[in-house]
Design a protein around this motif. Structure first.
Motif, mmCIF file in Angstrom:
data_model
loop_
_atom_site.group_PDB
_atom_site.id
_atom_site.type_symbol
_atom_site.label_atom_id
_atom_site.label_comp_id
_atom_site.label_asym_id
_atom_site.label_seq_id
_atom_site.Cartn_x
_atom_site.Cartn_y
_atom_site.Cartn_z
ATOM 1 N N ASP A 1 3.808 20.871 6.048
ATOM 2 C CA ASP A 1 3.600 20.659 4.615
ATOM 3 C C ASP A 1 2.273 21.261 4.188
ATOM 4 O O ASP A 1 1.350 21.408 4.983
ATOM 5 C CB ASP A 1 3.588 19.150 4.296
ATOM 6 N N LYS B 1 -2.955 17.641 1.714
ATOM 7 C CA LYS B 1 -4.255 17.203 2.218
ATOM 8 C C LYS B 1 -4.031 16.456 3.527
ATOM 9 O O LYS B 1 -3.273 15.500 3.593
ATOM 10 C CB LYS B 1 -4.920 16.274 1.206
ATOM 11 N N ASN B 2 -4.693 16.910 4.565
ATOM 12 C CA ASN B 2 -4.467 16.270 5.842
ATOM 13 C C ASN B 2 -5.658 16.514 6.743
ATOM 14 O O ASN B 2 -6.663 17.071 6.339
ATOM 15 C CB ASN B 2 -3.185 16.812 6.476
ATOM 16 N N TYR B 3 -5.489 16.091 7.999
ATOM 17 C CA TYR B 3 -6.621 16.207 8.924
ATOM 18 C C TYR B 3 -6.824 17.624 9.419
ATOM 19 O O TYR B 3 -7.818 17.931 10.048
ATOM 20 C CB TYR B 3 -6.456 15.258 10.109
ATOM 21 N N GLY C 1 -6.460 4.550 11.863
ATOM 22 C CA GLY C 1 -5.733 5.795 12.062
ATOM 23 C C GLY C 1 -6.560 6.712 12.938
ATOM 24 O O GLY C 1 -7.789 6.729 12.850
ATOM 25 N N PHE C 2 -5.897 7.454 13.801
ATOM 26 C CA PHE C 2 -6.661 8.314 14.700
ATOM 27 C C PHE C 2 -5.840 9.532 15.112
ATOM 28 O O PHE C 2 -4.611 9.529 15.051
ATOM 29 C CB PHE C 2 -7.131 7.550 15.944
ATOM 30 N N VAL D 1 3.952 17.310 10.092
ATOM 31 C CA VAL D 1 2.908 17.104 9.085
ATOM 32 C C VAL D 1 2.262 18.438 8.715
ATOM 33 O O VAL D 1 2.007 18.733 7.544
ATOM 34 C CB VAL D 1 1.851 16.114 9.616
ATOM 35 N N TYR E 1 7.806 11.352 7.482
ATOM 36 C CA TYR E 1 7.333 12.733 7.517
ATOM 37 C C TYR E 1 8.229 13.691 6.744
ATOM 38 O O TYR E 1 7.793 14.754 6.327
ATOM 39 C CB TYR E 1 7.201 13.226 8.968
ATOM 40 N N ILE F 1 0.878 -1.164 0.000
ATOM 41 C CA ILE F 1 0.000 0.000 0.000
ATOM 42 C C ILE F 1 0.920 1.219 0.000
ATOM 43 O O ILE F 1 1.569 1.524 1.001
ATOM 44 C CB ILE F 1 -0.918 0.020 1.235
ATOM 45 N N GLN F 2 1.020 1.871 -1.155
ATOM 46 C CA GLN F 2 1.951 3.004 -1.272
ATOM 47 C C GLN F 2 1.450 4.224 -0.497
ATOM 48 O O GLN F 2 2.213 4.924 0.141
ATOM 49 C CB GLN F 2 2.145 3.379 -2.747
ATOM 50 N N MET G 1 6.424 5.883 2.913
ATOM 51 C CA MET G 1 5.525 5.447 3.990
ATOM 52 C C MET G 1 4.746 4.202 3.586
ATOM 53 O O MET G 1 3.752 3.873 4.206
ATOM 54 C CB MET G 1 4.522 6.552 4.312
ATOM 55 N N ALA G 2 5.162 3.540 2.533
ATOM 56 C CA ALA G 2 4.403 2.386 2.046
ATOM 57 C C ALA G 2 4.354 1.270 3.084
ATOM 58 O O ALA G 2 5.282 1.109 3.883
ATOM 59 C CB ALA G 2 5.036 1.863 0.761
ATOM 60 N N ILE G 3 3.263 0.552 3.078
ATOM 61 C CA ILE G 3 3.161 -0.675 3.873
ATOM 62 C C ILE G 3 3.441 -1.830 2.917
ATOM 63 O O ILE G 3 2.627 -2.147 2.059
ATOM 64 C CB ILE G 3 1.762 -0.814 4.514
ATOM 65 N N LEU H 1 -2.954 3.133 14.485
ATOM 66 C CA LEU H 1 -2.017 3.865 13.627
ATOM 67 C C LEU H 1 -2.010 5.320 14.061
ATOM 68 O O LEU H 1 -2.918 6.084 13.758
ATOM 69 C CB LEU H 1 -2.442 3.734 12.156
ATOM 70 N N CYS H 2 -0.967 5.659 14.791
ATOM 71 C CA CYS H 2 -0.877 6.969 15.433
ATOM 72 C C CYS H 2 0.057 7.897 14.677
ATOM 73 O O CYS H 2 -0.143 9.106 14.648
ATOM 74 C CB CYS H 2 -0.376 6.768 16.853
ATOM 75 N N GLY H 3 1.080 7.333 14.063
ATOM 76 C CA GLY H 3 2.046 8.155 13.363
ATOM 77 C C GLY H 3 2.897 7.318 12.434
ATOM 78 O O GLY H 3 2.945 6.096 12.548
ATOM 79 N N MET H 4 3.548 8.014 11.481
ATOM 80 C CA MET H 4 4.471 7.342 10.561
ATOM 81 C C MET H 4 5.666 8.257 10.391
ATOM 82 O O MET H 4 5.995 8.698 9.298
ATOM 83 C CB MET H 4 3.775 7.063 9.228
ATOM 84 N N LEU I 1 -4.128 6.556 5.347
ATOM 85 C CA LEU I 1 -4.793 5.809 6.422
ATOM 86 C C LEU I 1 -4.697 6.588 7.722
ATOM 87 O O LEU I 1 -5.627 6.599 8.535
ATOM 88 C CB LEU I 1 -4.159 4.427 6.589
ATOM 89 N N LEU I 2 -3.562 7.232 7.903
ATOM 90 C CA LEU I 2 -3.336 8.024 9.103
ATOM 91 C C LEU I 2 -4.010 9.389 8.994
ATOM 92 O O LEU I 2 -4.813 9.775 9.839
ATOM 93 C CB LEU I 2 -1.831 8.186 9.312
ATOM 94 N N SER I 3 -3.689 10.101 7.925
ATOM 95 C CA SER I 3 -4.144 11.495 7.859
ATOM 96 C C SER I 3 -5.659 11.585 7.723
ATOM 97 O O SER I 3 -6.260 12.557 8.183
ATOM 98 C CB SER I 3 -3.445 12.231 6.717
ATOM 99 N N MET I 4 -6.280 10.593 7.131
ATOM 100 C CA MET I 4 -7.748 10.626 7.010
ATOM 101 C C MET I 4 -8.425 9.775 8.089
ATOM 102 O O MET I 4 -9.627 9.588 8.050
ATOM 103 C CB MET I 4 -8.177 10.152 5.617
ATOM 104 N N ARG I 5 -7.661 9.293 9.051
ATOM 105 C CA ARG I 5 -8.209 8.530 10.177
ATOM 106 C C ARG I 5 -9.122 7.404 9.670
ATOM 107 O O ARG I 5 -10.286 7.277 10.065
ATOM 108 C CB ARG I 5 -8.972 9.424 11.146
ATOM 109 N N VAL I 6 -8.544 6.598 8.803
ATOM 110 C CA VAL I 6 -9.292 5.530 8.153
ATOM 111 C C VAL I 6 -9.350 4.296 9.049
ATOM 112 O O VAL I 6 -8.403 4.008 9.785
ATOM 113 C CB VAL I 6 -8.621 5.182 6.801
#
Lengths: 338, 338
Positions: free
Chosen positions: B56, B59-61, B276-277, B53, B254, A261-262, B259-261, B247-250, A267-272
């Motif tokens: 930058d 698009k983010n929370y 993610g939260f 974060v 940053y 998953i690139q 950041m790929a899984i 998922l709290c951070g990556m 997943l983090l930023s949109m709290r998925v």
């Protein structure tokens, strides 16, 4: 009836893409049933992507398919001999009899079917495991509300086609992703999705992101993922805050391809919330889900198509085609003459 | 008191790694407060990875940090002037006054603090946002039961250290991942984790997977992820069926890193739930969580350390160090003379 039948066993594990050589067609004697058992003449075999996963010898949710054993698979058929008082000759049943014309069961995990309003083969599709997979992912994980945008990959397939139709019935915007103009036309014109992105054409044109953006002007609230890879990553870039992802399959990587998953950052930023699931672990939901799906099919509100391979010998070719997306709708194998 | 104070604004957005040039220290006049407002002398500023974060324009929370405005940040301090009947001079408060020695507030989002049993700075750490992040992720997402194995990355940090201690208090096996022998010793010897994998040493030795396997003989039931990247992927290969991932951070990505899984397949095959939260979106849990955390800190059952930069001018350097993992425990900046 002949005292022999045909079955297909796993001859070898694939390295990368599945080939016909990974399977072997065998003719074996029909077993004699014992007390408590029934003999089943299978009419249809279901071909499903999960089978590819089982062909590998890897850590997974289930044990690998054993070599030289009948390939695992869901089947519908008819009781032709019974020493079990719960089943009569002529009963229609669904079970996991595998890639074989004949099955023996003690009745465990065998379920009688009512074909009055629902065709037998539909119990392997919209009113069976694929339908339940769609129903569970949609109702329990995606939890999409009216007006939300739902995207489903492999949208013309047995699972994806149900997801989108359930979404439409609940007032969502349903957007499919499928390979080729024919599939997309089917998804929109017959199944009633609001839009369908042809990922093959988009990849050639290099505009997958733009096409997906055009199809999802309000972003994506929930994703039903069957494929993984580039189209999933494109969806992630469109996901709205608190998006939900039902992770059902990653068929694009089953032959050893990249499943990364690139755009995991989203997943983090949109709290998925993302949840992987296997429908066989949620049997408690089956009565409720199958009732709804059966009712919708009987009323003609849930449409489906089938791609039917003509006999067991053609099952490997049909399965390889399924993994390459050559089928439209539910891929079955006919096990009795038409 | 001087009629001027210092603040730090975002001077430019980083391309890749943050540099000191992205910030600008300014001396500005102390504002005159109006009716309803209070003036706050900040004592400590919290430095947290989320700030990277916000630097930058992506698009983010939350909206990006504006250029030439005071950098966002949580602070604790003391009321030094008040035209708001809810706050008296001398009240200790927590708020989001940013990278600045002085703040003005109308009282919204400002909370009075009791420092009888809990030191003021702890409200920026174990009894503040980092502690609540740990508490929410652990209790609401990981939902780890007694005997389960919990892994947390950045285990010596403000968040990770609380996760592991909560896990121990609930009877879990707590395994940390941290960079360097000193941090790992702290995590095990002072915080009481069962084990800690030094990912820097493991990466050099090329045996991260083996070390993680040795530390998690029964696999991993829940992951608290602060870092992402290679160590997260290594954890995924150890995850048990129905694993949960908070998922709290990556932070590893940053600065523009990958950041790929890679091992996303495990999310599916192990039927993992990943969420993610952002703790600021779960304010309803704060009273319950802070009460528990405050009680644990007051009783000495929840330990923490602080890395304190001596003054505002050193905040950029401390922040860059935080992103590179140079701190041990909660990274703060002192804003008043010691």
């Amino acid at each position: 009836m002949s005292n022999q039948f045909q079955r297909i066993v796993l001859a070898s594990r694939p390295s990368g893409e599945v080939t016909a050589n990974n399977f072997r067609l065998e003719t074996v004697p029909v077993p004699t049933i014992m007390d408590g058992q029934v003999l089943i003449r299978n009419h249809f075999l279901s071909l499903d992507p999960y089978m590819r996963v089982r062909m590998d010898d890897a850590k997974n949710y289930a044990a690998p398919q054993a070599l030289n054993e009948t390939m695992i698979g869901g089947t519908v058929g008819e009781i032709i001999a019974s020493k079990n008082p719960q089943f009569q000759i002529g009963d229609k049943v669904i079970g996991m009899m595998g890639w074989a014309e004949i099955g023996v069961s003690d009745g465990t995990l065998l379920r009688k079917l009512d074909t009055t309003h629902i065709p037998l083969s539909a119990y392997l599709g919209a009113v069976g495991m694929p339908g339940m997979t769609a129903w569970y992912g949609f109702t329990q994980i995606m939890q999409a509300k009216e007006g939300e945008t739902v995207v489903v990959s492999a949208a013309s397939g047995a699972v994806g086609s149900v997801v989108g139709q359930l979404a439409k019935l609940r007032g969502c915007r349903a957007v499919g992703i499928a390979g080729g103009a024919e599939k997309c036309a089917y998804v929109v014109n017959e199944l009633g999705f609001d839009a369908c992105v042809d990922y093959k054409a988009a990849n050639q044109a290099g505009n997958l992101a733009e096409q997906l953006a055009a199809a999802t002007p309000n972003g994506i609230d929930a994703i039903f993922e069957n494929v993984g890879g580039a189209s999933f990553d494109a969806c992630l870039l469109r996901v709205n805050p608190f998006g939900r992802i039902a992770l059902c399959g990653m068929i694009s990587g089953y032959d050893g391809g990249d499943m990364a998953i690139q755009n995991a950052r989203m997943l983090l930023s949109m709290r998925v919330t993302l949840r992987g699931f296997i429908i066989s672990e949620h049997l408690d939901f089956w009565p409720q889900g199958l009732k709804e799906l059966g009712s919708l099919v009987a009323q003609g509100k849930l449409k489906f198509r089938e791609s039917i391979a003509p006999n067991l010998a053609t099952a490997p070719e049909a399965f390889i085609g399924l993994l390459k997306g050559k089928n439209l709708g539910k891929q079955l194998v006919r096990l009795i003459p038409e």
